[in-house]
Scaffold this motif. Structure first.
Motif, PDB file in Angstrom:
ATOM      1  N   VAL A 293      43.100  28.588  40.713  1.00 43.58           N
ATOM      2  CA  VAL A 293      42.730  30.006  40.752  1.00 43.58           C
ATOM      3  C   VAL A 293      43.882  30.836  41.314  1.00 43.58           C
ATOM      4  N   GLY A 294      44.534  30.306  42.343  1.00 43.96           N
ATOM      5  CA  GLY A 294      45.668  31.019  42.923  1.00 43.96           C
ATOM      6  C   GLY A 294      46.805  31.200  41.941  1.00 43.96           C
ATOM      7  N   VAL A 295      47.101  30.147  41.169  1.00 42.34           N
ATOM      8  CA  VAL A 295      48.159  30.235  40.169  1.00 42.34           C
ATOM      9  C   VAL A 295      47.791  31.248  39.092  1.00 42.34           C
ATOM     10  N   LEU A 296      46.555  31.175  38.590  1.00 42.37           N
ATOM     11  CA  LEU A 296      46.117  32.116  37.556  1.00 42.37           C
ATOM     12  C   LEU A 296      46.136  33.551  38.071  1.00 42.37           C
ATOM     13  N   GLY A 297      45.910  33.711  39.374  1.00 42.29           N
ATOM     14  CA  GLY A 297      45.927  35.041  39.956  1.00 42.29           C
ATOM     15  C   GLY A 297      47.292  35.694  39.954  1.00 42.29           C
ATOM     16  N   SER A 298      48.341  34.889  39.783  1.00 43.97           N
ATOM     17  CA  SER A 298      49.692  35.449  39.728  1.00 43.97           C
ATOM     18  C   SER A 298      50.025  35.990  38.337  1.00 43.97           C
ATOM     19  N   PHE A 299      49.146  35.721  37.347  1.00 42.86           N
ATOM     20  CA  PHE A 299      49.367  36.222  35.995  1.00 42.86           C
ATOM     21  C   PHE A 299      48.836  37.651  35.880  1.00 42.86           C
ATOM     22  N   SER A 300      49.382  38.387  34.918  1.00 39.88           N
ATOM     23  CA  SER A 300      48.850  39.716  34.640  1.00 39.88           C
ATOM     24  C   SER A 300      47.488  39.589  33.966  1.00 39.88           C
ATOM     25  N   ARG A 301      46.742  40.687  33.952  1.00 41.59           N
ATOM     26  CA  ARG A 301      45.423  40.663  33.321  1.00 41.59           C
ATOM     27  C   ARG A 301      45.542  40.283  31.843  1.00 41.59           C
ATOM     28  N   GLU A 302      46.567  40.815  31.169  1.00 39.75           N
ATOM     29  CA  GLU A 302      46.760  40.511  29.746  1.00 39.75           C
ATOM     30  C   GLU A 302      47.029  39.029  29.534  1.00 39.75           C
ATOM     31  N   GLU A 303      47.820  38.432  30.418  1.00 42.69           N
ATOM     32  CA  GLU A 303      48.107  37.000  30.300  1.00 42.69           C
ATOM     33  C   GLU A 303      46.848  36.182  30.524  1.00 42.69           C
ATOM     34  N   ARG A 304      46.014  36.586  31.465  1.00 36.80           N
ATOM     35  CA  ARG A 304      44.781  35.859  31.726  1.00 36.80           C
ATOM     36  C   ARG A 304      43.806  35.987  30.559  1.00 36.80           C
ATOM     37  N   GLU A 305      43.775  37.177  29.966  1.00 40.33           N
ATOM     38  CA  GLU A 305      42.891  37.367  28.812  1.00 40.33           C
ATOM     39  C   GLU A 305      43.311  36.476  27.647  1.00 40.33           C
ATOM     40  N   SER A 306      44.620  36.252  27.517  1.00 38.52           N
ATOM     41  CA  SER A 306      45.104  35.429  26.408  1.00 38.52           C
ATOM     42  C   SER A 306      44.716  33.956  26.558  1.00 38.52           C
ATOM     43  N   ALA A 328      35.047  32.952  31.712  1.00 38.37           N
ATOM     44  CA  ALA A 328      36.066  33.983  31.482  1.00 38.37           C
ATOM     45  C   ALA A 328      36.033  35.050  32.569  1.00 38.37           C
ATOM     46  N   GLU A 329      34.833  35.454  32.990  1.00 41.11           N
ATOM     47  CA  GLU A 329      34.747  36.525  33.987  1.00 41.11           C
ATOM     48  C   GLU A 329      35.286  36.101  35.347  1.00 41.11           C
ATOM     49  N   GLU A 330      35.307  34.791  35.630  1.00 41.05           N
ATOM     50  CA  GLU A 330      35.877  34.321  36.895  1.00 41.05           C
ATOM     51  C   GLU A 330      37.379  34.562  36.957  1.00 41.05           C
ATOM     52  N   ILE A 331      38.032  34.504  35.805  1.00 41.64           N
ATOM     53  CA  ILE A 331      39.488  34.604  35.772  1.00 41.64           C
ATOM     54  C   ILE A 331      39.958  35.988  35.365  1.00 41.64           C
ATOM     55  N   VAL A 332      39.250  36.610  34.415  1.00 44.26           N
ATOM     56  CA  VAL A 332      39.713  37.889  33.871  1.00 44.26           C
ATOM     57  C   VAL A 332      39.083  39.065  34.582  1.00 44.26           C
ATOM     58  N   GLY A 333      37.813  38.951  34.943  1.00 41.31           N
ATOM     59  CA  GLY A 333      37.106  40.077  35.500  1.00 41.31           C
ATOM     60  C   GLY A 333      37.557  40.440  36.895  1.00 41.31           C
ATOM     61  N   GLY A 334      37.369  41.730  37.259  1.00 42.42           N
ATOM     62  CA  GLY A 334      37.687  42.183  38.616  1.00 42.42           C
ATOM     63  C   GLY A 334      39.162  42.384  38.827  1.00 42.42           C
ATOM     64  N   ASP A 335      39.490  42.657  40.097  1.00 43.97           N
ATOM     65  CA  ASP A 335      40.900  42.869  40.467  1.00 43.97           C
ATOM     66  C   ASP A 335      41.622  41.556  40.459  1.00 43.97           C
ATOM     67  N   GLU A 336      42.936  41.659  40.343  1.00 44.60           N
ATOM     68  CA  GLU A 336      43.758  40.432  40.336  1.00 44.60           C
ATOM     69  C   GLU A 336      43.726  39.807  41.720  1.00 44.60           C
ATOM     70  N   PRO A 337      43.318  38.553  41.835  1.00 43.09           N
ATOM     71  CA  PRO A 337      43.267  37.887  43.149  1.00 43.09           C
ATOM     72  C   PRO A 337      44.668  37.670  43.706  1.00 43.09           C
ATOM     73  N   GLU A 338      44.705  37.534  45.004  1.00 47.81           N
ATOM     74  CA  GLU A 338      45.996  37.262  45.648  1.00 47.81           C
ATOM     75  C   GLU A 338      46.483  35.863  45.262  1.00 47.81           C
ATOM     76  N   ALA A 339      47.751  35.760  44.865  1.00 46.78           N
ATOM     77  CA  ALA A 339      48.290  34.479  44.401  1.00 46.78           C
ATOM     78  C   ALA A 339      48.497  33.532  45.570  1.00 46.78           C
ATOM     79  N   GLU A 340      48.235  32.258  45.314  1.00 50.93           N
ATOM     80  CA  GLU A 340      48.449  31.206  46.306  1.00 50.93           C
ATOM     81  C   GLU A 340      49.628  30.365  45.846  1.00 50.93           C
ATOM     82  N   ALA A 341      50.137  29.514  46.745  1.00 51.32           N
ATOM     83  CA  ALA A 341      51.241  28.634  46.384  1.00 51.32           C
ATOM     84  C   ALA A 341      50.857  27.779  45.181  1.00 51.32           C
ATOM     85  N   GLY A 342      51.860  27.387  44.402  1.00 51.83           N
ATOM     86  CA  GLY A 342      51.639  26.655  43.146  1.00 51.83           C
ATOM     87  C   GLY A 342      50.861  25.378  43.328  1.00 51.83           C
ATOM     88  N   ALA A 343      50.134  25.009  42.272  1.00 54.52           N
ATOM     89  CA  ALA A 343      49.335  23.788  42.313  1.00 54.52           C
ATOM     90  C   ALA A 343      50.197  22.569  42.196  1.00 54.52           C
TER      91      ALA A 343
END
Length: 343
Positions: A293-306, A328-343
């Motif tokens: 989730v932290g890694v995905l949060g570092s992506f832009s909304r458009e990248e997450r939607e893709s 999908a709503e866990e990753i795309v919906g809402g504000d962009e979560p704060e990014a965490e260190a890479g997995a």
């Protein structure tokens, strides 16, 4: 075992103890080193992917080298070895989290690999340099967000990982170093699944007296013809050490019936070798649902939607093969979560 704060004489173990790194000193030669023997931990790393045998062998070498280097860290952090090349195996990544966890994966081109194997003469041995090809090898020390990363990069020019390690130490550390790596497949009778073993030895010349380590001067480049290229005169103790290491055979590094202590005694018994407490090695992936989730949060909304397919996002860890599914709503919906260190 003998600790680094006390010395005692004892008999060496009779058989190899796998998944251990054994530090040692040879005081008479002013060298110190580490010997790694990998068994079930290497099998666990390789089990996550259906690699062909040559790729397993190459990745085994990379794991042994990474453990040798990463286990020297006296701090909490990660040691990451990564190659990017134009050979059949174009990517290797080995991630060692101090003090003991290791994970790894490889990317290869099946067509290139088949073509290379087809071109090999009958009975030709394993050639890690041919599998890697040309490119670079990076070694990174990552101590977390509060400390800058340290990275050393060396060129890969058709030679293997041993040669790359020697170049790294000559170029970045300027410490006389020799590394030996070996990997073998243990075929079991009756059609049972085979297992893999790896061994590695790293020896460094670290005299206490100044002036005994004299690295070679840099090559003068386009010097006039006839210019004498200065050569560094190696210390006699280091010359002797290299001669002893030259007697080491691959089979000794992977022999389950030969303990690390007995192997070191074979090499250095005339000079005396001190062996210290062994350190464990464990195959363990650090991925988790939260880290993904932290890694995905570092992506832009458009990248997450893709990334959304059939109303969900699926992410597979390259290291362990574990798949994480999200709505999908866990990753795309809402504000962009704060990014965490890479997995």
């Amino acid at each position: 075992m003998t600790s680094q704060t006390e010395t005692q004489s004892r008999s060496p173990a009779a058989h190899a103890v796998d998944d251990r790194v054994t530090p040692f000193h040879v005081d008479a030669l002013d060298v110190r080193g580490r010997l790694v023997r990998l068994g079930t931990s290497l099998d666990a790393v390789l089990a996550h992917h259906d690699y062909p045998a040559p790729v397993k062998r190459l990745l085994g070498e990379a794991v042994a080298l990474t453990v040798l280097l990463g286990s020297t860290l006296k701090i909490s952090g990660r040691f990451i070895l990564q190659t990017r090349t134009d050979g059949p195996v174009d990517l290797l990544v080995v991630d060692f989290s101090a003090p003991q966890d290791v994970r790894a994966y490889a990317r290869f081109d099946a067509d290139k690999l088949a073509e290379m194997q087809k071109g090999l003469a009958a009975g030709a041995g394993f050639d890690s340099g041919a599998l890697l090809g040309h490119g670079h090898l990076a070694m990174t020390i990552d101590q977390g967000l509060s400390v800058n990363r340290y990275q050393g990069v060396v060129a890969l020019e058709g030679e293997g990982l041993e040669a790359a390690a020697h170049q790294y130490f000559a170029q970045s550390e300027q410490i006389p170093t020799r590394v030996r790596l070996a990997v073998a497949e243990e075929v079991r009778p009756g059609g049972a699944a085979s297992s893999w073993r790896a061994g590695g030895l790293m020896v460094q010349f670290l005299p206490t007296e100044g002036g005994r380590v004299r690295p070679a001067d840099l090559h003068p480049g386009d010097a006039p013809e006839g210019t004498e290229i200065p050569e560094a005169v190696e210390d006699d103790a280091w010359v002797e050490t290299q001669s002893l290491i030259g007697t080491l055979e691959d089979i000794e590094l992977v022999d389950a019936d030969l303990s690390s202590e007995r192997l070191l005694f074979r090499l250095f018994h005339e000079r005396g070798v001190r062996v210290f407490d062994a350190e464990s090695v464990v195959a363990k992936c650090s991925c988790s649902r939260e880290r993904v989730v932290g890694v995905l949060g570092s992506f832009s909304r458009e990248e997450r939607e893709s990334l959304v397919e059939d109303g969900k996002v699926s992410v597979t860890c390259e290291f362990c093969g574990r798949t994480y599914d999200f709505k999908a709503e866990e990753i795309v919906g809402g504000d962009e979560p704060e990014a965490e260190a890479g997995a």
